[in-house]
Design a protein around this motif. Structure first.
Motif, PDB file in Angstrom:
ATOM      1  N   GLY A 162      -1.797  -4.957   2.917  1.00 51.67           N
ATOM      2  CA  GLY A 162      -0.256  -6.276   1.645  1.00 51.67           C
ATOM      3  C   GLY A 162       0.767  -5.078   1.662  1.00 51.67           C
ATOM      4  O   GLY A 162       1.471  -6.074   1.575  1.00 51.67           O
ATOM      5  N   ALA A 163       1.202  -3.275   1.981  1.00 53.63           N
ATOM      6  CA  ALA A 163       2.379  -3.357   1.672  1.00 53.63           C
ATOM      7  C   ALA A 163       3.131  -3.229   3.078  1.00 53.63           C
ATOM      8  O   ALA A 163       4.083  -3.790   2.883  1.00 53.63           O
ATOM      9  N   ALA A 164       1.926  -3.051   4.213  1.00 50.43           N
ATOM     10  CA  ALA A 164       3.030  -3.005   5.727  1.00 50.43           C
ATOM     11  C   ALA A 164       3.309  -5.265   6.103  1.00 50.43           C
ATOM     12  O   ALA A 164       4.191  -5.024   6.399  1.00 50.43           O
ATOM     13  N   LEU A 165       1.876  -5.361   5.564  1.00 56.29           N
ATOM     14  CA  LEU A 165       2.679  -7.596   5.590  1.00 56.29           C
ATOM     15  C   LEU A 165       4.177  -7.394   4.331  1.00 56.29           C
ATOM     16  O   LEU A 165       5.019  -8.054   5.471  1.00 56.29           O
ATOM     17  N   THR A 187       8.197   3.518  -0.618  1.00 54.11           N
ATOM     18  CA  THR A 187       6.872   3.358  -0.260  1.00 54.11           C
ATOM     19  C   THR A 187       6.227   4.460  -0.690  1.00 54.11           C
ATOM     20  O   THR A 187       5.229   4.885  -0.575  1.00 54.11           O
ATOM     21  N   VAL A 188       6.859   5.591   0.705  1.00 49.90           N
ATOM     22  CA  VAL A 188       5.889   6.479   0.605  1.00 49.90           C
ATOM     23  C   VAL A 188       6.328   7.757   0.780  1.00 49.90           C
ATOM     24  O   VAL A 188       5.476   9.203   0.206  1.00 49.90           O
ATOM     25  N   LEU A 189       7.353   7.929  -0.556  1.00 45.18           N
ATOM     26  CA  LEU A 189       7.390   8.924  -1.688  1.00 45.18           C
ATOM     27  C   LEU A 189       5.777   9.477  -2.589  1.00 45.18           C
ATOM     28  O   LEU A 189       5.673  10.590  -2.761  1.00 45.18           O
ATOM     29  N   PRO A 190       5.016   8.165  -3.183  1.00 48.45           N
ATOM     30  CA  PRO A 190       3.945   9.660  -3.969  1.00 48.45           C
ATOM     31  C   PRO A 190       3.020  10.140  -2.974  1.00 48.45           C
ATOM     32  O   PRO A 190       2.289  11.320  -2.995  1.00 48.45           O
ATOM     33  N   TRP A 191       3.106  10.158  -2.256  1.00 51.97           N
ATOM     34  CA  TRP A 191       2.303  10.387  -0.401  1.00 51.97           C
ATOM     35  C   TRP A 191       3.072  11.833  -0.539  1.00 51.97           C
ATOM     36  O   TRP A 191       2.239  12.618   0.292  1.00 51.97           O
ATOM     37  N   CYS A 192       4.268  11.808  -0.516  1.00 51.90           N
ATOM     38  CA  CYS A 192       5.301  13.254  -0.344  1.00 51.90           C
ATOM     39  C   CYS A 192       5.118  14.186  -1.135  1.00 51.90           C
ATOM     40  O   CYS A 192       5.231  14.988  -0.831  1.00 51.90           O
ATOM     41  N   LEU A 193       4.363  14.015  -2.356  1.00 52.42           N
ATOM     42  CA  LEU A 193       4.601  14.768  -3.770  1.00 52.42           C
ATOM     43  C   LEU A 193       2.750  15.299  -3.750  1.00 52.42           C
ATOM     44  O   LEU A 193       2.185  14.724  -3.020  1.00 52.42           O
ATOM     45  N   VAL A 213      -5.823   7.231  -4.360  1.00 54.03           N
ATOM     46  CA  VAL A 213      -4.922   5.982  -3.752  1.00 54.03           C
ATOM     47  C   VAL A 213      -3.669   5.920  -4.128  1.00 54.03           C
ATOM     48  O   VAL A 213      -3.308   5.346  -2.872  1.00 54.03           O
ATOM     49  N   TRP A 214      -3.302   6.249  -5.296  1.00 47.45           N
ATOM     50  CA  TRP A 214      -1.980   6.795  -5.447  1.00 47.45           C
ATOM     51  C   TRP A 214      -1.135   6.844  -4.173  1.00 47.45           C
ATOM     52  O   TRP A 214      -0.181   6.487  -3.648  1.00 47.45           O
ATOM     53  N   ARG A 215      -1.553   8.191  -4.195  1.00 47.68           N
ATOM     54  CA  ARG A 215      -1.432   9.286  -3.486  1.00 47.68           C
ATOM     55  C   ARG A 215      -1.227   8.746  -1.611  1.00 47.68           C
ATOM     56  O   ARG A 215      -0.413   9.127  -1.163  1.00 47.68           O
ATOM     57  N   MET A 216      -2.063   8.905  -1.239  1.00 52.54           N
ATOM     58  CA  MET A 216      -2.682   7.905  -0.078  1.00 52.54           C
ATOM     59  C   MET A 216      -2.595   6.994   0.770  1.00 52.54           C
ATOM     60  O   MET A 216      -2.042   6.272   1.993  1.00 52.54           O
ATOM     61  N   MET A 217      -2.733   5.663  -0.437  1.00 51.22           N
ATOM     62  CA  MET A 217      -2.095   4.550   0.658  1.00 51.22           C
ATOM     63  C   MET A 217      -0.741   3.787   0.986  1.00 51.22           C
ATOM     64  O   MET A 217      -1.062   3.985   2.210  1.00 51.22           O
ATOM     65  N   PRO A 218       0.433   4.749   1.189  1.00 51.03           N
ATOM     66  CA  PRO A 218       1.511   4.705   1.730  1.00 51.03           C
ATOM     67  C   PRO A 218       0.595   5.191   3.430  1.00 51.03           C
ATOM     68  O   PRO A 218       1.913   4.962   4.122  1.00 51.03           O
ATOM     69  N   LEU A 219       0.184   5.968   3.236  1.00 53.97           N
ATOM     70  CA  LEU A 219      -0.047   6.171   4.805  1.00 53.97           C
ATOM     71  C   LEU A 219      -0.657   5.386   5.861  1.00 53.97           C
ATOM     72  O   LEU A 219      -0.397   5.210   6.521  1.00 53.97           O
ATOM     73  N   THR A 220      -2.092   4.368   5.307  1.00 56.48           N
ATOM     74  CA  THR A 220      -2.298   3.939   5.149  1.00 56.48           C
ATOM     75  C   THR A 220      -1.235   2.458   5.923  1.00 56.48           C
ATOM     76  O   THR A 220      -1.254   2.016   6.990  1.00 56.48           O
ATOM     77  N   ALA A 221       0.579   2.299   4.199  1.00 56.99           N
ATOM     78  CA  ALA A 221       0.829   0.769   5.200  1.00 56.99           C
ATOM     79  C   ALA A 221       1.494   1.141   5.690  1.00 56.99           C
ATOM     80  O   ALA A 221       1.919   0.334   7.190  1.00 56.99           O
TER      81      ALA A 221
END
Length: 283
Positions: free
Chosen positions: A80-83, A99-105, A157-165
């Motif tokens: 959804g985020a990617a779309l 969007t990527v910020l949570p993954w960077c933490l 999921v909050w941390r890893m979803m940005p990578l999927t996006a």
């Protein structure tokens, strides 16, 4: 010349990955216990004791729950985020950075922030739900196993979803716009275009996203440990490895369990890889 370029990679991978992996596999067939003398060969006894251990069985069930919840939520949310990002024309780089910020933490920092949010006394979640009238009294969120498993998965999921996006956004941007124009001329609406054009062409990216989501969920440790400690209700396999090897000092059993966890994640990842191969090969 080509061999000279490959040798450093082979040395690094061999010393940091393959050699420790090989020694762990070998040691898992021995009894390595500082409380007992000697290291006799025990064969598959360590693996057999793990299969009969009720704590290990519970940890596996919890891990499968983490994997199922994380993979589903990360895939749906990331897609959804990617779309949405793919449709943005101006300021996409800033939205992507947010969007990527949570993954960077770091995962520990991410878990501590969410621990404050879930705190039963002063947590933001209780305050918000009380203000909205959803609950009548403050709740201790990790008293219920199902709720605790879901909330820990949500933090992961909050941390890893940005990578999927990001993975799926790259796949979406590789689709030629002409294909959508042709589908529109053939009378296909947005849903049909998504089903017949978008999904088949991002199949490889989707498989990569699913694979990384599965591997990271199988290795979930930080969020579960910080939010719920060693509680058996939320204990993952990796936490069980830590408890077995470094608290109970049963090093060989901990190695055997870590090998089983690695094989389980690799097996699921292999399914995704074979799916990509079937989707992308040319006969």
């Amino acid at each position: 010349m080509a061999a000279a370029l490959v040798i450093p990679i082979v040395v690094v991978m061999g010393s940091l990955v393959f050699w420790p992996l090989a020694t762990s596999v070998i040691d898992s067939f021995y009894r390595i216990d500082p409380m007992k003398p000697g290291t006799p060969f025990v064969g598959l006894a360590n693996y057999g004791s793990l299969l009969a251990d009720s704590n290990v069985q519970t940890a596996w069930l919890n891990t499968f729950a983490y994997v199922a919840i994380a993979v589903v939520l990360e895939t749906i949310g990331g897609l959804g985020a990617a779309l949405l990002l793919n449709r943005v024309k101006h300021g996409r780089q800033w939205l992507l950075a947010i969007t990527v910020l949570p993954w960077c933490l770091p995962p520990v920092v991410n878990a501590i922030v969410w621990m404050w949010i879930f705190n039963p006394s002063y947590g933001l979640l209780n305050h918000a739900l009380l203000w909205l009238g959803v609950i009548d009294a403050r709740k201790v969120w990790f008293n219920d196993q199902a709720t605790a498993l879901f909330l820990i998965s949500l933090v992961h999921v909050w941390r890893m979803m940005p990578l999927t996006a990001v993975i799926l956004l790259a796949a979406l941007q590789s689709i030629p716009r002409d294909l959508y124009e042709a589908a529109r001329l053939d009378g296909a609406g947005p849903i049909k275009s998504f089903r017949l054009v978008t999904l088949p062409l991002i199949a490889s990216g989707l498989a990569i996203a699913l694979s990384q989501s599965t591997v990271f969920a199988f290795n979930l440790f930080d969020e579960a440990w910080i939010l719920s400690g060693s509680s058996l209700d939320t204990r993952s396999v990796i936490i069980q490895v830590y408890l077995t090897a470094f608290q109970n000092l049963r090093f060989s059993s901990g190695m055997a369990l870590s090998i089983l966890a690695m094989l389980a994640s690799l097996l699921v990842s292999l399914i995704y890889v074979l799916r990509v191969y079937r989707e992308t090969r040319y006969d």
